[in-house]
Design a protein around this motif. Sequence first.
Motif, PDB file in Angstrom:
ATOM      1  N   GLN A 218       0.797  -1.405  -0.114  1.00 18.87           N
ATOM      2  CA  GLN A 218      -0.234  -0.171  -0.216  1.00 18.87           C
ATOM      3  C   GLN A 218       0.686   1.223  -0.180  1.00 18.87           C
ATOM      4  N   GLN A 219       0.685   1.850  -0.920  1.00 16.03           N
ATOM      5  CA  GLN A 219       0.739   3.656  -0.623  1.00 16.03           C
ATOM      6  C   GLN A 219       0.250   4.673  -0.471  1.00 16.03           C
ATOM      7  N   GLN A 220       0.815   5.013  -0.355  1.00 18.26           N
ATOM      8  CA  GLN A 220       0.207   6.817   0.467  1.00 18.26           C
ATOM      9  C   GLN A 220       1.188   7.950  -0.638  1.00 18.26           C
TER      10      GLN A 220
ATOM     11  N   GLN B  11       3.907   7.773   1.731  1.00 21.76           N
ATOM     12  CA  GLN B  11       3.953   6.454   3.179  1.00 21.76           C
ATOM     13  C   GLN B  11       3.922   5.219   2.926  1.00 21.76           C
ATOM     14  N   VAL B  12       4.237   3.988   2.810  1.00 18.51           N
ATOM     15  CA  VAL B  12       4.357   2.471   2.522  1.00 18.51           C
ATOM     16  C   VAL B  12       4.061   1.892   3.969  1.00 18.51           C
ATOM     17  N   THR B  13       3.144   0.904   3.203  1.00 21.02           N
ATOM     18  CA  THR B  13       3.207  -0.224   3.886  1.00 21.02           C
ATOM     19  C   THR B  13       3.582  -1.302   3.405  1.00 21.02           C
TER      20      THR B  13
ATOM     21  N   GLN C 167       5.003  -3.290   8.599  1.00 19.59           N
ATOM     22  CA  GLN C 167       5.349  -2.300   9.082  1.00 19.59           C
ATOM     23  C   GLN C 167       5.422  -1.310   7.843  1.00 19.59           C
ATOM     24  N   THR C 168       4.722   0.222   8.457  1.00 20.55           N
ATOM     25  CA  THR C 168       4.713   0.899   7.957  1.00 20.55           C
ATOM     26  C   THR C 168       6.205   2.441   8.010  1.00 20.55           C
TER      27      THR C 168
ATOM     28  N   THR D 140       7.984   5.845   6.056  1.00 20.87           N
ATOM     29  CA  THR D 140       7.559   7.279   5.374  1.00 20.87           C
ATOM     30  C   THR D 140       8.818   7.811   5.247  1.00 20.87           C
TER      31      THR D 140
END
Length: 387
Positions: A134-136, A143-145, A150-151, A153
């Motif tokens: 996942q990415q924002q 920010q990636v998951t 784990q997250t 930034t």
Amino acid sequence: MQPFTFIVAGAGMIGLATAIGLQQAGHRVIVIERGERPEYGSAPELRVSALAHSSRHLLERLGSWQRMPASRLGPYTGMRVWDYDSFGRIEFDASELALVDIGAIVENKVLEQVLWDQAVAAGVSIMATTELVQQQVDDQRVQVTLANGQTLTGDYLIAADGARSTVRAQANLPLTFWDYQQQAQVAVLTTELPHQGIARQVFLPTGPLALLPLADAHQVSIVWSADTERAQQLSTLSDSDFIRQLQVASDNCLGLLQLQSARATFPLRMQYCQRWVQQRLLVLGDAAHSIHPLAGQGANLGFADVADLLAIFAHPELQVATLPKQLRQWERQRKAAAVTMIGAMESFKRGFAGSAPWAKLGRGLALQLAHRVTPLKQQLMRAALGA
């Protein structure tokens, strides 16, 4: 210069070279890789790249080329290209430009292991056996998951995760593509005659066959691209029947041939990402473009993406305010280079397809003209050098 935190998706040659260059420039780099550290064995690897001088110069500046084992490098001093069953041929020699060589054949996994180890030694954090799920991305941060929960930034996310880039797909970046309707078969061979450091390519009616010199004087890596129907026929042949077909296709230019590896086949497809910069997301290498292997320029295009990007982020007077403009300029320049190469590969593929007498005559005359007209020939050589 303000240091940034970069998250790089993909630990192939392009991703690792980017990571090393950014880390050396004083930035913090985290690499996400779904696989493990690459390890090569004593036998030559199947996948190879023909690196031009421009790519080698980048790797030298990074301090990576100096780490490559000489026993796994195949520098080539000449090229021989001909049209099958025709008078058309052209020959290049490094001495024509007062050079030692034209380029070098590198085993992908060997270079990847060298770059991986160098990246770790330089302080790059490599998170292996996991992937970005996942990415924002916005105008300020990313920010990636990861698959392990784990997250992370950072300031920038770099998609260097190959032609099937999940980062590019998650960002919904528009993609232009077409199927070449060909497949490429790769293998390592031993040859009766020494290859003499010559890269050879013959254009067959159904697609090109390349014989690329490895470090051993009697070993070559082949890339046999063929129309899908012909490629499927080749893939179903026994090893002995395949070699017999290969002897004929190569005009026995290296004498008797023997397989030294398994054979692998993969489809050929052109891809071009229409947007390489989206807020704090950057796309490069095969994630941005993939082309036909007939001229061996795919890796060189990717390393050129890296070199131009590093020129921005390694600049001692880097200004945050001007970065968006510089990155847009980087995108325009690299997209133009990719489109030019895509067009050239399509022209080569179409121009050398088929066996009609008029087409073979035209190809023969074109190759002979290029061989005899010195300025044109030198221009083609400089293109092969990445100049």
